[in-house]
Scaffold this motif. Structure first.
Motif, PDB file in Angstrom:
ATOM      1  N   TYR A 111      -2.598 -13.967   0.602  1.00  0.00           N
ATOM      2  CA  TYR A 111      -3.930 -13.354   0.569  1.00  0.00           C
ATOM      3  C   TYR A 111      -3.855 -11.829   0.577  1.00  0.00           C
ATOM      4  O   TYR A 111      -4.856 -11.157   0.760  1.00  0.00           O
ATOM      5  N   GLY A 112      -2.668 -11.267   0.437  1.00  0.00           N
ATOM      6  CA  GLY A 112      -2.560  -9.809   0.248  1.00  0.00           C
ATOM      7  C   GLY A 112      -2.133  -9.015   1.460  1.00  0.00           C
ATOM      8  O   GLY A 112      -2.004  -7.794   1.385  1.00  0.00           O
ATOM      9  N   GLY A 113      -1.906  -9.667   2.598  1.00  0.00           N
ATOM     10  CA  GLY A 113      -1.384  -8.947   3.760  1.00  0.00           C
ATOM     11  C   GLY A 113       0.116  -8.728   3.610  1.00  0.00           C
ATOM     12  O   GLY A 113       0.755  -9.328   2.739  1.00  0.00           O
ATOM     13  N   GLU A 114       0.670  -7.875   4.459  1.00  0.00           N
ATOM     14  CA  GLU A 114       2.109  -7.613   4.398  1.00  0.00           C
ATOM     15  C   GLU A 114       2.720  -7.947   5.759  1.00  0.00           C
ATOM     16  O   GLU A 114       2.076  -7.767   6.791  1.00  0.00           O
ATOM     17  N   TYR A 156      -2.326   1.144   5.906  1.00  0.00           N
ATOM     18  CA  TYR A 156      -2.967  -0.184   5.912  1.00  0.00           C
ATOM     19  C   TYR A 156      -4.366  -0.077   6.503  1.00  0.00           C
ATOM     20  O   TYR A 156      -4.710   0.921   7.127  1.00  0.00           O
ATOM     21  N   ASN A 157      -5.147  -1.160   6.344  1.00  0.00           N
ATOM     22  CA  ASN A 157      -6.466  -1.219   7.003  1.00  0.00           C
ATOM     23  C   ASN A 157      -6.302  -1.398   8.500  1.00  0.00           C
ATOM     24  O   ASN A 157      -7.090  -0.916   9.298  1.00  0.00           O
ATOM     25  N   THR A 206      -7.250 -11.027   6.485  1.00  0.00           N
ATOM     26  CA  THR A 206      -7.201 -11.171   5.018  1.00  0.00           C
ATOM     27  C   THR A 206      -8.445 -11.899   4.524  1.00  0.00           C
ATOM     28  O   THR A 206      -8.975 -11.580   3.463  1.00  0.00           O
ATOM     29  N   MET A 245       0.849  -1.201   0.000  1.00  0.00           N
ATOM     30  CA  MET A 245       0.000   0.000   0.000  1.00  0.00           C
ATOM     31  C   MET A 245       0.881   1.245   0.000  1.00  0.00           C
ATOM     32  O   MET A 245       1.977   1.211   0.540  1.00  0.00           O
ATOM     33  N   GLU A 297       0.486 -13.497   3.439  1.00  0.00           N
ATOM     34  CA  GLU A 297       1.084 -12.778   2.304  1.00  0.00           C
ATOM     35  C   GLU A 297       0.406 -13.167   0.992  1.00  0.00           C
ATOM     36  O   GLU A 297       0.162 -12.321   0.135  1.00  0.00           O
ATOM     37  N   MET A 305      -9.541  -7.632   4.376  1.00  0.00           N
ATOM     38  CA  MET A 305      -8.701  -6.499   4.790  1.00  0.00           C
ATOM     39  C   MET A 305      -7.268  -6.716   4.312  1.00  0.00           C
ATOM     40  O   MET A 305      -6.880  -7.814   3.934  1.00  0.00           O
ATOM     41  N   ARG A 306      -6.485  -5.653   4.351  1.00  0.00           N
ATOM     42  CA  ARG A 306      -5.067  -5.713   3.983  1.00  0.00           C
ATOM     43  C   ARG A 306      -4.245  -5.281   5.188  1.00  0.00           C
ATOM     44  O   ARG A 306      -3.883  -4.115   5.312  1.00  0.00           O
TER      45      ARG A 306
END
Ligand SMILES: Cc1cc2nc3c(=O)[nH]c(=O)nc-3n(C[C@H](O)[C@H](O)[C@H](O)COP(=O)(O)OP(=O)(O)OC[C@H]3O[C@@H](n4cnc5c(N)ncnc54)[C@H](O)[C@@H]3O)c2cc1C
Length: 454
Positions: free
Chosen positions: A228-231, A6-7, A25, A1, A226, A29-30
């Protein structure tokens, strides 16, 4: 992002933080998950003794309480986790050393039979003991999960239990939870009956992830976060939670980097919260102080490599002292063949001691010697066969969630945007690793609901 926005930001890469970020995720959410160690799950690490992997935790999942938390997360995210059943329990008492195997006992009748077999003097109180256990087993698990701040001792007395019976039940449960007898008065009804039901009645299941709980469970969940789009920021430590106008808005790292989000979720283990939250919100001060008392306990885990086969049975031995307190747990690890050099035995033993015990008992080496002497009784020839050993200690003790003192609220009322999603925050839905995972996952839902009101 962009610009580190972030969310939600989750601080702490233990199973609570990882499960929280993973659930986020799945909720679309991210999140950013921050982990100070170079990989997640440091509490769940093994102790290496040469090339032998001393596994510590046998993660719990609450199979009888709606199917568990992290287990269902693994299924929903389709994470390739391999779990092996843990060993069954065997109890023995110092001096007598007779071994009593503990099967899975779903009912009060079976448990009462077991207690009377262990201590024949209990036949005299069989009927009231049986009634009491039945009452404990009949509490619906959802109600039990809300009884984290109700004293087990007071509850037992309220049910009409006499002093000796109260002591017996508390001693039994502190042995199952491997906590010092001094903590018995602090047990909650959740910790007491939940512990018995989890460990003896089959409502919880202990498993051994391959190759260990860190690499075989926590790390794969982090990889899924990761995917699923999380960091995830690994090997980086949060210095402070940032607030603006009294609201949590993000974090600042030790290297000065900032990240912002409308929700900051803390999963650092309660004792470490004051280091990143200054000032400490008033509603959490008592719970933090309470959990610090349990961190002061001294846990000692000893892993011994034996040059030949000495341990003949795959059991988790609970060793009770003559006063009914838990002396130690001991078990073989080599039953999981990837852990141990072929032809060797690898064993673990754990003691949890009140603060200052190592000093008063002549230091860690002296305690290791005493633990080895116990293992010699369980497995004759043990001491002579020891080839090498290693020890492990932890900063974050497991017992605080089971004790009846103050707990962290999930939502921090005085600092909007701040959430507590780790071990020792409420509500929770299970024991041990499951208490942490359930807190993290429920935390994800609380945050999602706050961000997107229904
Ligand atoms: C000896 C021992 C044996 C156990 N045996 C079992 C067992 O057999 N079965 C079972 O189910 N459970 C067992 N448990 C309990 C289980 O390990 C814990 O309940 C669980 O690991 C707690 O997870 P957590 O995520 O809440 O905390 P932790 O694992 O402590 O995670 C907190 C994380 O936050 C990080 N952190 C802290 N401050 C910062 C910061 N400022 N910045 C970034 N990161 C930070 C820490 O590095 C840590 O990784 C055992 C525990 C111990 C100690």
């Amino acid at each position: 992002m962009p610009n580190n926005q972030y969310n939600a930001i989750v601080v702490g890469g233990g199973i609570a933080g990882v499960a929280c970020a993973a659930e986020m995720t799945l909720l679309g959410m991210r999140p950013l998950l921050v982990c100070e160690t170079k990989e997640v799950g440091s509490t769940l690490r093994s102790c290496w003794v040469g090339s032998n992997r001393g596994i510590q935790q046998h993660p719990e999942f609450q199979v009888g309480w709606g199917g568990g938390w992290w287990y269902k997360l693994v299924r929903r995210m389709d994470i390739p986790v391999k779990l092996h059943p843990s060993h069954p329990l065997t109890a023995t008492v110092v001096g007598d050393w007779t071994e009593l195997d503990i099967p899975i006992l779903p009912s009060a009748s079976g448990i009462t039979d077991l207690i009377c077999a262990m201590q024949p003097a209990m036949e005299e109180i069989r009927a009231p003991l049986h009634r009491l256990i039945h009452q404990g087993l009949m509490i619906p698990y959802e109600e039990l999960c809300d009884m984290t701040q109700v004293s087990m001792e007071e509850w037992l007395l309220e049910q009409g239990a006499e002093g000796a019976m109260v002591s017996l039940v508390l001693s039994l449960i502190t042995n199952l939870l491997a906590v010092p007898i001094d903590d018995a008065k602090e047990l909650s009804v959740f910790g007491g009956w939940g512990g018995l039901r989890t460990m003896v009645c089959g409502e919880g299941m202990l498993v051994v992830p391959d190759p260990d709980p860190r690499e075989g469970l926590c790390v794969p969940i982090a990889h899924a976060v990761e995917r699923y789009g999380g960091e995830i920021w690994r090997g980086r430590k949060v210095a402070n939670v940032v607030t603006d106008g009294g609201r949590a808005t993000g974090i600042v790292m030790e290297d000065g980097t900032e990240a912002s989000a409308p929700a900051v979720a803390i999963a650092t283990g309660n004792p470490r919260i004051p280091a990143i939250l200054d000032p400490l919100p008033p509603e959490v001060a008592e719970a933090v102080a309470y959990s610090q008392r349990f961190v002061a306990k001294e846990d000692l885990n000893v892993y011994s490599v034996l040059e030949r086969e000495v341990v003949k049975r795959d059991r988790l031995w609970i060793v009770m002292d003559t006063d009914g307190s838990n002396l130690q747990w001991s078990w073989p690890i080599h039953s999981y063949p990837w852990t141990t050099t072929p032809g060797k035995n690898l064993t673990a033993a754990i003691r949890t001691l009140p603060p200052g015990s190592f000093d008063s008992q002549g230091g860690i080496e002296s305690v290791v010697t005493k633990m080895n002497e116990v293992d010699e009784h369980l497995w004759p020839g043990f001491i002579d066969a020891i080839e090498d050993y290693g020890v492990l200690q932890h900063k974050h003790h497991w017992s605080a969630p089971q004790m009846c003192g103050p707990k962290m609220p999930r939502v921090c009322e005085s600092v909007p945007g701040l959430y507590f999603v780790g071990d020792g925050s409420i509500p929770i839905g299970g024991f041990f690793v499951e208490s942490a995972a359930s807190a993290g996952m429920m935390g994800a839902h609380a945050i999602k609901e706050a961000l997107v009101p229904a």
